[in-house]
Design an enzyme around this catalytic site. Sequence first.
Site, PDB file in Angstrom:
ATOM      1  N   CYS A 223       0.808  -1.226  -0.111  1.00 49.73           N
ATOM      2  CA  CYS A 223       0.079   0.036  -0.010  1.00 49.73           C
ATOM      3  C   CYS A 223       0.864   1.373   0.015  1.00 49.73           C
ATOM      4  O   CYS A 223       1.127   1.789   1.143  1.00 49.73           O
ATOM      5  CB  CYS A 223      -0.978  -0.034   1.286  1.00 49.73           C
ATOM      6  SG  CYS A 223      -2.052   1.445   1.423  1.00 49.73           S
TER       7      CYS A 223
ATOM      8  N   CYS B   4      -0.307   3.969   1.924  1.00 50.15           N
ATOM      9  CA  CYS B   4      -0.083   4.052   3.360  1.00 50.15           C
ATOM     10  C   CYS B   4       1.427   4.283   3.773  1.00 50.15           C
ATOM     11  O   CYS B   4       1.503   5.072   4.858  1.00 50.15           O
ATOM     12  CB  CYS B   4      -0.596   2.608   3.941  1.00 50.15           C
ATOM     13  SG  CYS B   4      -1.834   1.673   3.138  1.00 50.15           S
ATOM     14  N   ASP B   5       2.115   3.972   2.972  1.00 50.17           N
ATOM     15  CA  ASP B   5       3.810   3.705   3.414  1.00 50.17           C
ATOM     16  C   ASP B   5       4.680   4.378   2.613  1.00 50.17           C
ATOM     17  O   ASP B   5       5.749   4.517   3.159  1.00 50.17           O
ATOM     18  CB  ASP B   5       4.085   2.213   3.420  1.00 50.17           C
ATOM     19  CG  ASP B   5       3.238   1.333   4.445  1.00 50.17           C
ATOM     20  OD1 ASP B   5       2.738   1.922   5.350  1.00 50.17           O
ATOM     21  OD2 ASP B   5       3.098   0.103   4.098  1.00 50.17           O
TER      22      ASP B   5
END
Length: 341
Positions: A138, A141-142
């Site tokens: 992701c 997200c990261d």
Amino acid sequence: MPRTEIEQVIIVGSGPAGYTAALYTARANLAPLVIEGFMWGGLLQQTTDVENFPGFPKGIDGPELMQNFRDQAERFGTRFLTEDATRIEVGTPGEPHTVWVEDEPYKARTVILSMGAQHKKIGAEGEEELAGRGVSYCATCDAAFFRERETVMVGGGDSAMEEAIFLAKFAAKVTIVHRRAEFRASKIMLERARAVENIEWLTPYSVDAFLPGSDSRGLATARLRNTETGELCEIPAQGAFIAVGHEPQSAIVRGLVDLDENGYVQTQGRSTRTRVPGFFAAGDLVDHTYRQAITAAASGCQAALDAEWYLRDNPLVPTPPALAEAGDLAEAQWGHTSAPA
Ligand code: NAP
């Protein structure tokens, strides 16, 4: 002491489909029980800004949106069990079905399946060991953890392009590694990715292994294999993002309901009914085409209505003839029984 109560509806899995099914069945006074999983909320829990969910003109954080879904279902009497369902048993005709959470059986007349889908893995050496230490599924997200780092993005579809464009805002370099020379991604997404300066392309390569650095703390290198010649090469990568599609979380119902060749639950016609009476399915568990929060929510609503109609049409106690006649009359007046097949 085994539980004796029989629920009207158990919803297995959360996410937009499960929580919408909960909202609708709760408002229909069916007091649903949602076995929502330890990681409740589905894939939207891993996203930041959701800009395309109608009703939020300024966008909304994925986790906040899912909390709102959950709160709204709770407001009308939904109960939640924040655990994973471990086994599901179809009841004999006329008997309730059972959803197990470890050794605890929960019985219900209807079960709505909404376990969603998960990011697909590529099965490369080191993928599991380095997950969370350089390997991620992701970018949304990261990506921020990889500022000024060298990264790879594995995949050739729209997700890989979208994630690579996002990642490139943080990373020094993003190398898109794809196993074929042709891309599955749409022309517009490919053009957008090609216009980004720090995105590079490596085809036809697959990832053979993710290798840690000498301190073995995190990812340092990706070992790649040319899929035509078999030749191996290594490139430095402190971050690797995998965007090769999704797989439905249907293992728990394999053998109970019909699955297609990719493991998606098959439903009947335009309804959410499965081939097992009293079992309904919704969201990414069923849909490999649209896969949007809004379409998952809509199918959760359909599953709730299908379950409600099923309960109405299959009463536990045989309906006395006089009431059955009244029911026919009501049906004629209201003009529907259940969704058309
Ligand atoms: P996808 O279209 O199925 O693409 C998956 C990609 O991963 C393909 O290029 C595939 O390679 C590759 N792949 C699959 N398994 C692999 C493996 N084991 N090892 C290496 N590579 C592997 O999936 P997606 O990109 O997640 O998109 C899914 C749907 O969502 C699509 O309909 C897409 O259009 C849509 N979507 C749209 C947008 C947007 O419009 N903004 C953004 C994201 C997703 P092959 O091509 O060789 O099979």
